[in-house]
Design a protein around this motif. Structure first.
Motif, short mmCIF file in Angstrom:
data_model
loop_
_atom_site.label_atom_id
_atom_site.label_comp_id
_atom_site.label_asym_id
_atom_site.label_seq_id
_atom_site.Cartn_x
_atom_site.Cartn_y
_atom_site.Cartn_z
N ALA A 144 6.75 6.05 -6.33
CA ALA A 144 7.03 5.21 -7.48
C ALA A 144 6.05 5.54 -8.61
CB ALA A 144 6.90 3.74 -7.09
N ARG A 145 6.60 5.70 -9.80
CA ARG A 145 5.83 5.90 -11.03
C ARG A 145 5.09 7.24 -11.13
NH1 ARG A 145 5.50 1.14 -14.20
NH2 ARG A 145 7.34 -0.07 -13.64
N ALA A 146 5.22 8.12 -10.14
CA ALA A 146 4.54 9.41 -10.26
C ALA A 146 5.14 10.44 -9.32
CB ALA A 146 3.04 9.27 -9.98
N ILE A 184 0.85 -1.19 0.00
CA ILE A 184 0.00 0.00 0.00
C ILE A 184 0.88 1.24 0.00
CG2 ILE A 184 -2.05 -1.03 1.06
CD1 ILE A 184 -1.05 -0.05 3.76
N GLN A 185 0.31 2.37 -0.46
CA GLN A 185 1.05 3.63 -0.58
C GLN A 185 0.12 4.76 -0.15
OE1 GLN A 185 0.44 1.78 -3.64
NE2 GLN A 185 2.05 0.36 -3.04
N TYR A 186 0.58 5.56 0.83
CA TYR A 186 -0.27 6.65 1.30
C TYR A 186 0.57 7.66 2.07
CZ TYR A 186 -0.15 4.03 5.74
OH TYR A 186 0.25 3.37 6.87
N LEU A 187 0.00 8.86 2.26
CA LEU A 187 0.54 9.90 3.13
C LEU A 187 -0.45 10.13 4.25
CD1 LEU A 187 2.02 10.48 0.31
CD2 LEU A 187 2.40 12.76 1.22
N VAL A 188 0.06 10.52 5.43
CA VAL A 188 -0.82 10.78 6.56
C VAL A 188 -0.26 11.96 7.34
CG1 VAL A 188 0.40 9.09 8.00
CG2 VAL A 188 -1.96 9.72 8.56
N ALA A 189 -1.16 12.81 7.84
CA ALA A 189 -0.78 13.94 8.68
C ALA A 189 -1.28 13.70 10.09
CB ALA A 189 -1.36 15.23 8.12
N LEU A 190 -0.37 13.82 11.06
CA LEU A 190 -0.73 13.65 12.46
C LEU A 190 -0.68 14.99 13.19
CD1 LEU A 190 1.38 10.47 13.36
CD2 LEU A 190 -0.86 10.61 12.25
N ASP A 191 -1.56 15.17 14.14
CA ASP A 191 -1.54 16.35 15.00
C ASP A 191 -0.29 16.27 15.88
OD1 ASP A 191 -2.04 17.91 17.51
OD2 ASP A 191 -3.90 18.40 16.46
N THR A 192 0.54 17.30 15.85
CA THR A 192 1.80 17.25 16.59
C THR A 192 1.59 17.21 18.10
OG1 THR A 192 1.99 19.66 16.48
CG2 THR A 192 3.14 18.38 14.79
N LYS A 193 0.48 17.72 18.57
CA LYS A 193 0.24 17.75 20.02
C LYS A 193 -0.27 16.42 20.55
CE LYS A 193 1.38 22.06 20.29
NZ LYS A 193 2.72 22.43 20.84
N TRP A 224 -5.44 13.86 8.52
CA TRP A 224 -5.88 13.37 7.21
C TRP A 224 -5.00 12.23 6.75
CZ3 TRP A 224 -1.97 13.71 3.75
CH2 TRP A 224 -1.10 14.80 3.76
N LYS A 225 -5.54 11.41 5.88
CA LYS A 225 -4.82 10.28 5.30
C LYS A 225 -5.23 10.17 3.84
CE LYS A 225 -4.06 5.27 5.92
NZ LYS A 225 -4.70 4.78 4.69
N THR A 226 -4.25 10.14 2.95
CA THR A 226 -4.53 10.14 1.51
C THR A 226 -3.80 8.99 0.84
OG1 THR A 226 -4.77 12.55 1.48
CG2 THR A 226 -4.35 11.46 -0.63
N ASP A 227 -4.56 8.13 0.19
CA ASP A 227 -3.96 7.05 -0.59
C ASP A 227 -3.40 7.60 -1.89
OD1 ASP A 227 -4.72 5.18 1.32
OD2 ASP A 227 -6.63 4.73 0.32
N ARG A 228 -2.28 7.02 -2.34
CA ARG A 228 -1.77 7.35 -3.67
C ARG A 228 -2.79 6.92 -4.73
NH1 ARG A 228 3.07 10.48 -3.38
NH2 ARG A 228 4.66 9.37 -2.19
N ASN A 229 -2.93 7.74 -5.77
CA ASN A 229 -3.83 7.40 -6.87
C ASN A 229 -3.08 6.94 -8.11
OD1 ASN A 229 -6.30 8.02 -5.57
ND2 ASN A 229 -5.92 10.20 -5.87
N THR A 230 -1.82 6.58 -7.94
CA THR A 230 -1.01 6.17 -9.08
C THR A 230 -1.55 4.88 -9.68
OG1 THR A 230 0.91 7.11 -7.96
CG2 THR A 230 1.34 5.65 -9.82
#
Length: 400
Positions: A221-223, A168-177, A183-189
């Motif tokens: 990868a690929r994008a 799987i491939q994704y980015l995620v943002a965590l609250d620093t506190k 948010w969590k976003t899957d790659r659409n490649t």
């Protein structure tokens, strides 16, 4: 109060591009010259040091990956202040020895907090005054294949993590506190039917600022992709042929410079539309294919782009045209990304040899220095010193 250039919060510095505002960095050193301190490091790791006020932080792990640590050293003396056990892994994902370590992602740091990341094995936030773990996450996972490599990215109240696995491939943002997911976003490649090894990547995001907006440029990868930092929405995507990407992008002259990764790496210059819209394949201005590094990141100074390959080649290109200015063999392999300060470029080789050169249209070597061993990790350059992690030690190099 620390002056500009005193801290180094990210593995490529405050701007994420290898440029340093430090003044008075040394140009010459050896095991007996301009070494303020040299501290042996426990266990192993390829993570870069980060620096804030009087502390230097980095990560380490046992060779088998069953224990992972955060290390804190005193900036003035090099004394190891803390070795914090962050995670235990009874049966960690394996990979061939020598290809990676279980502590390769670099930390990021801000006032009062440092964030350490070990890919699928976990992420933690540490209070830098009390040396206590404030929160941790172990539920964000992927199959790295060759171990973790992507470093975290810190932006305001968000810690942004990249998981480009074989599965799987994704980015995620965590609250620093709190460590909670924002948010969590899957790659659409569109990978299609390809082997999982061709889907993985190890890159760290780069913050692109234009037209009053910010874009999180993330090479997978690929994008090549960009995301909205506040929401994770994909803003644009340009396909490319590579995978196992590690080199971080840089931007300037209205262009974005991106590395396609393994599988015959290429350096691409992508024109950024004046109206602030996302670039497309039609905006690829030039491609360069000879001696492009698999791992280290490029350095942009004025109108010229510099990069060092894994196989001893230094290349200088015209940034706006891609025209080769020079290509020289300088000896050694380079995994660490170059650093620039006060009109000089520092190239740290794996063997321990460093070349200090002047920017310009001809190769001018100012100094050649050597330590017992060299870095995979990129150095920190702040205050009047370099902080260089080699295979066995952390050095503070400063004019004496």
């Amino acid at each position: 109060m620390h002056l500009q250039g005193e801290n180094w919060p990210d593995f490529r510095g405050p701007n994420g591009d290898g440029s340093s505002t430090a003044r008075g960095l040394p140009t010459e050193w050896s095991e007996t010259k301009n070494v303020r301190w040299k501290t042996p490091l426990p266990d192993t790791g390829w993570s870069s040091p980060v620096v804030w006020d009087n502390q230097v932080w980095l990560t380490a792990a046992t060779d088998d990956g069953k224990e992972q640590f955060a290390l804190c050293l005193d900036r003035a003396t090099g004394k190891l202040l803390q070795k914090l056990l962050i995670f235990r892994n009874p049966a960690p994902q394996g990979f061939p020895r020598g290809n990676n370590t279980y502590a390769s992602p670099s930390p990021v740091i801000e006032k009062g907090r440092v964030y350490v990341h070990f890919g699928t094995f976990g992420t933690a936030c540490i209070d830098t005054s009390r040396f206590t773990v404030l929160w941790s996450r172990r539920d964000l996972n992927c199959q790295h294949g060759q171990g973790p490599g992507s470093s975290p990215f810190l932006l305001e109240n968000k810690l942004i993590l990249t998981y480009d696995g074989m599965d799987i491939q994704y980015l995620v943002a965590l609250d620093t506190k709190t460590g909670k997911t924002l948010w969590k976003t899957d790659r659409n490649t569109p990978f299609g039917e390809i082997d999982g090894d061709l889907k993985k990547a190890f890159s760290t995001p780069y913050l692109l600022r234009r037209k009053g907006n910010t874009e999180l440029v993330s090479v997978g990868a690929r994008a090549f992709c960009a995301y909205a930092p506040q929401t994770g929405k994909e803003l644009w995507r340009i396909p490319h042929p590579g995978f196992s990407n590690a080199s971080r992008p840089v931007a300037g002259k209205g262009l974005l410079f991106l590395n396609t990764g393994f599988n015959r790496p290429e350096l691409w210059a992508v024109r950024l539309p004046d109206d602030g819209s996302g670039p497309t394949e039609r905006d690829v201005l030039w491609r360069y294919t000879k001696g492009v590094p698999n791992l280290s990141s490029p350095l942009l100074i004025d109108d010229l782009l510099y990069f060092v390959a894994d196989s001893e080649v230094l290349t200088c290109l015209e940034a706006t045209t891609g025209k080769e200015v020079y290509k020289e063999r300088i000896g050694g392999r380079f995994y660490a990304s170059p650093v620039s300060s006060e009109g000089l470029i520092y190239l740290f080789g794996e063997s321990g040899k460093t070349r200090v050169i002047k920017p310009g249209r001809a190769l001018t070597v100012v100094a050649q220095n050597e330590l017992e061993t060299g870095p995979h990790a990129s150095p920190a350059a702040c205050g009047r010193a370099f902080y260089v992690r080699t295979s066995s030690h952390l050095y503070c190099l400063e004019r004496r």
